[in-house]
Design a protein around this motif. Structure first.
Motif, PDB file in Angstrom:
ATOM      1  N   PRO A 193       2.829   8.960   7.018  1.00 36.30           N
ATOM      2  CA  PRO A 193       1.458   8.761   6.541  1.00 36.30           C
ATOM      3  C   PRO A 193       0.890   7.415   6.981  1.00 36.30           C
ATOM      4  N   LEU A 194      -0.423   7.372   7.128  1.00 40.01           N
ATOM      5  CA  LEU A 194      -1.109   6.110   7.396  1.00 40.01           C
ATOM      6  C   LEU A 194      -1.164   5.307   6.102  1.00 40.01           C
ATOM      7  N   GLU A 195      -0.620   4.101   6.148  1.00 46.94           N
ATOM      8  CA  GLU A 195      -0.675   3.199   5.000  1.00 46.94           C
ATOM      9  C   GLU A 195      -1.521   1.989   5.376  1.00 46.94           C
ATOM     10  N   ARG A 196      -2.383   1.553   4.456  1.00 46.47           N
ATOM     11  CA  ARG A 196      -3.324   0.473   4.733  1.00 46.47           C
ATOM     12  C   ARG A 196      -3.097  -0.727   3.812  1.00 46.47           C
ATOM     13  N   CYS A 197      -3.477  -1.897   4.318  1.00 47.42           N
ATOM     14  CA  CYS A 197      -3.533  -3.081   3.459  1.00 47.42           C
ATOM     15  C   CYS A 197      -4.572  -2.857   2.370  1.00 47.42           C
ATOM     16  N   PRO A 198      -4.461  -3.555   1.244  1.00 52.04           N
ATOM     17  CA  PRO A 198      -5.490  -3.446   0.204  1.00 52.04           C
ATOM     18  C   PRO A 198      -6.858  -3.841   0.762  1.00 52.04           C
ATOM     19  N   PRO A 199      -7.939  -3.368   0.157  1.00 55.60           N
ATOM     20  CA  PRO A 199      -9.284  -3.696   0.645  1.00 55.60           C
ATOM     21  C   PRO A 199      -9.473  -5.205   0.818  1.00 55.60           C
ATOM     22  N   GLY A 200      -9.996  -5.593   1.967  1.00 59.37           N
ATOM     23  CA  GLY A 200     -10.228  -7.001   2.252  1.00 59.37           C
ATOM     24  C   GLY A 200      -9.038  -7.722   2.839  1.00 59.37           C
ATOM     25  N   GLY A 201      -7.860  -7.070   2.888  1.00 61.07           N
ATOM     26  CA  GLY A 201      -6.664  -7.704   3.417  1.00 61.07           C
ATOM     27  C   GLY A 201      -6.381  -7.301   4.843  1.00 61.07           C
ATOM     28  N   LYS A 202      -5.502  -8.052   5.480  1.00 57.34           N
ATOM     29  CA  LYS A 202      -5.063  -7.732   6.836  1.00 57.34           C
ATOM     30  C   LYS A 202      -3.646  -8.251   7.027  1.00 57.34           C
ATOM     31  N   ALA A 203      -2.959  -7.763   8.060  1.00 56.51           N
ATOM     32  CA  ALA A 203      -1.550  -8.098   8.272  1.00 56.51           C
ATOM     33  C   ALA A 203      -1.407  -9.507   8.837  1.00 56.51           C
ATOM     34  N   ILE A 204      -0.660 -10.341   8.113  1.00 56.50           N
ATOM     35  CA  ILE A 204      -0.419 -11.720   8.550  1.00 56.50           C
ATOM     36  C   ILE A 204       1.040 -11.926   8.961  1.00 56.50           C
ATOM     37  N   GLY A 205       1.890 -10.915   8.742  1.00 55.82           N
ATOM     38  CA  GLY A 205       3.303 -11.029   9.087  1.00 55.82           C
ATOM     39  C   GLY A 205       3.987  -9.689   8.971  1.00 55.82           C
TER      40      GLY A 205
ATOM     41  N   ASP B  74      -3.574 -12.792  -2.522  1.00 60.97           N
ATOM     42  CA  ASP B  74      -2.479 -11.973  -3.023  1.00 60.97           C
ATOM     43  C   ASP B  74      -1.733 -11.357  -1.836  1.00 60.97           C
ATOM     44  N   ILE B  75      -0.433 -11.238  -1.961  1.00 57.24           N
ATOM     45  CA  ILE B  75       0.396 -10.683  -0.889  1.00 57.24           C
ATOM     46  C   ILE B  75       0.787  -9.257  -1.247  1.00 57.24           C
ATOM     47  N   ALA B  76       0.671  -8.357  -0.275  1.00 59.63           N
ATOM     48  CA  ALA B  76       1.076  -6.965  -0.465  1.00 59.63           C
ATOM     49  C   ALA B  76       1.885  -6.513   0.739  1.00 59.63           C
ATOM     50  N   ASN B  77       2.913  -5.721   0.478  1.00 61.93           N
ATOM     51  CA  ASN B  77       3.743  -5.163   1.544  1.00 61.93           C
ATOM     52  C   ASN B  77       3.436  -3.678   1.688  1.00 61.93           C
ATOM     53  N   ILE B  78       3.246  -3.224   2.929  1.00 61.60           N
ATOM     54  CA  ILE B  78       3.013  -1.802   3.158  1.00 61.60           C
ATOM     55  C   ILE B  78       3.947  -1.298   4.254  1.00 61.60           C
ATOM     56  N   THR B  79       4.313  -0.039   4.181  1.00 63.15           N
ATOM     57  CA  THR B  79       5.123   0.589   5.218  1.00 63.15           C
ATOM     58  C   THR B  79       4.845   2.082   5.226  1.00 63.15           C
ATOM     59  N   SER B  80       5.061   2.701   6.369  1.00 58.94           N
ATOM     60  CA  SER B  80       4.944   4.152   6.488  1.00 58.94           C
ATOM     61  C   SER B  80       6.351   4.723   6.288  1.00 58.94           C
ATOM     62  N   THR B  81       6.723   5.774   7.003  1.00 58.97           N
ATOM     63  CA  THR B  81       8.054   6.365   6.835  1.00 58.97           C
ATOM     64  C   THR B  81       9.147   5.351   7.152  1.00 58.97           C
ATOM     65  N   LYS B  82      10.166   5.284   6.285  1.00 60.53           N
ATOM     66  CA  LYS B  82      11.277   4.357   6.465  1.00 60.53           C
ATOM     67  C   LYS B  82      12.460   5.049   7.126  1.00 60.53           C
ATOM     68  N   GLY B  83      13.281   4.234   7.811  1.00 61.88           N
ATOM     69  CA  GLY B  83      14.560   4.719   8.308  1.00 61.88           C
ATOM     70  C   GLY B  83      15.594   4.719   7.197  1.00 61.88           C
ATOM     71  N   PHE B  84      16.846   4.811   7.566  1.00 56.96           N
ATOM     72  CA  PHE B  84      17.899   5.034   6.569  1.00 56.96           C
ATOM     73  C   PHE B  84      19.100   4.104   6.715  1.00 56.96           C
TER      74      PHE B  84
END
Length: 210
Positions: A41-53, A83-93
């Motif tokens: 699935p497409l996962e997004r940063c919270p509104p107004g946020g963007k990826a910094i790392g 505020d910091i948020a972590n997002i990810t799509s499908t994970k490995g194992f």
């Protein structure tokens, strides 16, 4: 009945909505990604946020029978209130989570704009060996700093993707699910990834967290 002026106004609204949708949905990719597994699935940063790392999960210690290399990619998003948020799509194992990499400078935190993926060269039908697909990832920051993942070293780096001028706000990963060990299919875990750009109106100065 709508007059010509009303019709023109509604047509203009439709055009503007389509243009806005296209900006939000701009996706950057590379050409050397693996082809096994399904897109998550497409996962997004919270509104107004963007990826910094980002952070990766890699199987760095090669197993006796099956190495999967790069398994998971996590984006670190900075919101409008720092505020910091972590997002990810499908994970490995498999594997261990590596150190977080951030687009930092002495005075502020930048954001990521493009990426390159290190992928094992394709196998042909006569070759024998362990498939690993994606091995590592690196990003270019808005301040022109490059940040590399702590990943595996098989394969070759792709050319850098197109650039998200306003930053990266979402991701989708293509991951082959676990299919057993000895006597089963050769597992590859994460094969490919694509990132969604932030809408232009989200461009703003991002301060380093205090």
């Amino acid at each position: 009945m709508l007059n010509i002026h009303s019709s023109s106004f509604f047509l203009l609204l439709i055009v503007l909505a389509m243009a806005s949708s296209q900006a939000i949905e701009k996706v950057i990719t590379v050409s050397n990604g693996g082809t096994e597994g399904e897109w998550g699935p497409l996962e997004r940063c919270p509104p107004g946020g963007k990826a910094i790392g980002f952070q990766t999960r890699n199987e760095l210690a090669t197993p006796v029978f099956d190495d999967t290399a790069l398994n998971t990619i996590i984006l670190i998003c900075n919101g409008t209130n720092s505020d910091i948020a972590n997002i990810t799509s499908t994970k490995g194992f498999a594997g261990d989570y590596q150190r977080v990499q951030v687009c930092a400078t002495a005075f502020a935190i930048s954001y990521m704009t493009s990426f390159s993926l290190r992928v094992q060269l394709p196998f042909n039908e006569t070759e024998q060996g362990d498939k690993t697909a994606a091995n590592n990832i690196r990003f270019m920051c808005h301040n022109d700093r490059e940040i590399d993942g702590i990943g595996n070293t098989d394969g070759v780096w792709s050319e850098y993707s197109e650039r998200c001028e306003s930053g990266i706000c979402g991701l989708e990963t293509r991951v082959q699910p676990y299919d057993g060990g000895i006597g089963h299919y050769d597992n590859t875990a994460l094969n490919d990834v694509r990132f969604t750009c932030c809408p232009d109106e989200q461009v703003s100065t991002i301060s380093a967290p205090k």
